[in-house]
Each structure stands twice: as C-alpha cells, then as structure tokens.
Design an enzyme around this catalytic site. Structure first.
Site, short mmCIF file in Angstrom:
data_model
loop_
_atom_site.label_atom_id
_atom_site.label_comp_id
_atom_site.label_asym_id
_atom_site.label_seq_id
_atom_site.Cartn_x
_atom_site.Cartn_y
_atom_site.Cartn_z
N GLU A 102 -37.45 -73.53 91.17
CA GLU A 102 -35.96 -73.77 90.99
C GLU A 102 -35.12 -72.94 91.82
O GLU A 102 -35.29 -71.70 92.07
CB GLU A 102 -35.69 -73.47 89.53
N ASP A 106 -29.12 -71.73 84.90
CA ASP A 106 -27.90 -71.66 84.46
C ASP A 106 -27.72 -71.24 82.88
O ASP A 106 -27.98 -70.23 82.55
CB ASP A 106 -26.73 -72.76 85.07
P1 IMP Z 1 -28.73 -75.56 83.95
O1 IMP Z 1 -29.29 -76.92 83.15
O2 IMP Z 1 -27.28 -75.14 83.21
O3 IMP Z 1 -29.48 -74.41 83.94
O4 IMP Z 1 -28.26 -75.91 85.52
C1 IMP Z 1 -29.30 -75.75 86.22
C2 IMP Z 1 -28.83 -76.72 87.63
O5 IMP Z 1 -27.39 -76.48 87.71
C3 IMP Z 1 -29.40 -76.04 88.84
O6 IMP Z 1 -30.61 -76.72 89.25
C4 IMP Z 1 -28.29 -76.46 89.84
O7 IMP Z 1 -28.59 -77.60 90.38
C5 IMP Z 1 -27.08 -76.46 89.02
N1 IMP Z 1 -26.23 -75.27 89.24
C6 IMP Z 1 -26.03 -74.22 88.16
N2 IMP Z 1 -25.14 -73.45 88.39
C7 IMP Z 1 -24.88 -73.70 89.95
C8 IMP Z 1 -24.03 -72.97 90.99
O8 IMP Z 1 -23.45 -71.95 90.82
N3 IMP Z 1 -23.85 -73.65 92.16
C9 IMP Z 1 -24.45 -74.76 92.42
N4 IMP Z 1 -25.48 -75.48 91.56
C10 IMP Z 1 -25.62 -74.57 90.14
#
Ligand code: IMP
Length: 177
Positions: A102, A106
C-alpha cells in the site's frame, strides 16, 4: 526549499527521492529475511502504490509473484471511509503468503476492508507493507508488518500519491502548505 503547485494548493518538499529509496531498500531487506522460502504473492494496491511497488520489487530477491489490485476509499483531501469493492485479483491466493503493498495507511479503514475481503480467499497468511503510516490518524487495530516511514497527519502528494489524481508522478514526497 523546493515546492510545487497542484490545482489550488501549494506543496513543499518533505521527503527526498534518496531518503525514500533508502527506506524502501530497508523494507525489502526485511522482507527478504522474513519471507525466505515462503514464495509470497505481493498484491500492490493501485493506483497509489505503483511507484513504491516498482522500487520495492527491485530489491526483493526471494522467489515471489506480483499482482495488482484496486480498492479505493478516498476523494480529495479527506478520508471518507467509504470503500468500493476489490478488482483485479487474478492470482489464486488460497494457502499462499500474501503481502499487501500500500502507499499509505491513514485511518486504516481501507486496509481493514481489504483484509476482510482477502481473508475470504483463505490465504495462509497476510502481511501488510506500507510506504507511509500516519500513526496519529489510525482509527482501527491493525498489525502492520512493514512500514517504510511514519509521518505526521498532513496531507501529502508524490511518489504515487495524488491530490485529485495529480502529482502521482513526482519522485519525491511533498506536504501541503
Ligand atoms: P484510509 O482508509 O484512511 O487508511 O486511507 C487510505 C487511502 O487514502 C490511501 O490508500 C490513499 O489513497 C489515501 N490517502 C490517505 N492519506 C493521503 C494523503 O496524505 N495523500 C494522498 N492520499 C492519501
């Protein structure tokens, strides 16, 4: 300090290409040791992990397969937690050691959903390998095996990561100003 403008936002350089590659090599070395003899399947999560996967796999020297999947949960600069279904799983992962590759974890909701779906295919084991982790934003309990770099909560672009689909081609990582 180097900076870029993407659409309506300014971003400043935060992690150089050489720093990234050093960290990516460290992760690859760890994987080479841990997964020797496991014949793992690397599942790279598109689009964000394309550059990380490409560099990582140059340093992975154990027998392994690479496949690309897609599962998106993100629009603009805020994580929504809304996930779509998995696409592109063409490799039979039953009984195999899987390494999810990945770009960033986040909130962790995307990874949790992905684990849930992949577990239905009865792999032997699933390892998580992420280029970046925002530890303070993690909302769920995840056992992340490989993290190249931990970063603060700020929104970033570059090295595969996008702002509204732009900036993925930048070889470095930039933070929003
Ligand atoms: P999560 O489900 O909140 O963990 O988000 C994961 C996805 O969000 C990642 O695979 C990224 O595509 C996107 N993402 C999270 N933070 C960022 C960032 O700072 N910049 C760009 N994409 C992000």
């Amino acid at each position: 300090m180097k900076s870029v403008r993407i659409k309506d936002k300014n971003f400043k350089l935060s992690i150089t290409e050489s720093e990234i590659l050093e960290k990516v090599k460290n992760v690859a070395n760890k994987i080479n040791k841990d997964l020797e003899g496991e014949n793992p399947v690397f599942l790279s999560v598109l689009n964000g992990a394309f550059m990380f996967t490409s560099d990582l796999m140059k340093y992975v020297n154990i027998p392994s397969e690479i496949s690309f999947i897609r599962l998106s949960s993100y629009c603009g600069t805020e994580s929504t937690g809304c996930v779509r279904s998995l696409m592109g799983l063409t490799t039979d992962i039953k009984g195999r050691t899987v390494v999810i590759v990945e770009d960033i974890v986040d909130t962790g909701l995307t990874m949790l959903k992905l684990l849930d779906i992949l577990n239905q295919y009865e792999p032997k084991e699933i390892k998580i390998c992420t280029l970046l982790l925002k530890p303070d934003k993690l909302k769920v309990d995840l056992n992340i095996d490989y993290v190249a770099m931990s970063i603060p909560n700020d929104f970033i672009v570059g090295y595969g990561l996008d702002y509204d689909e732009y900036g993925r081609n930048l070889p470095e990582i930039y933070t929003v100003e």
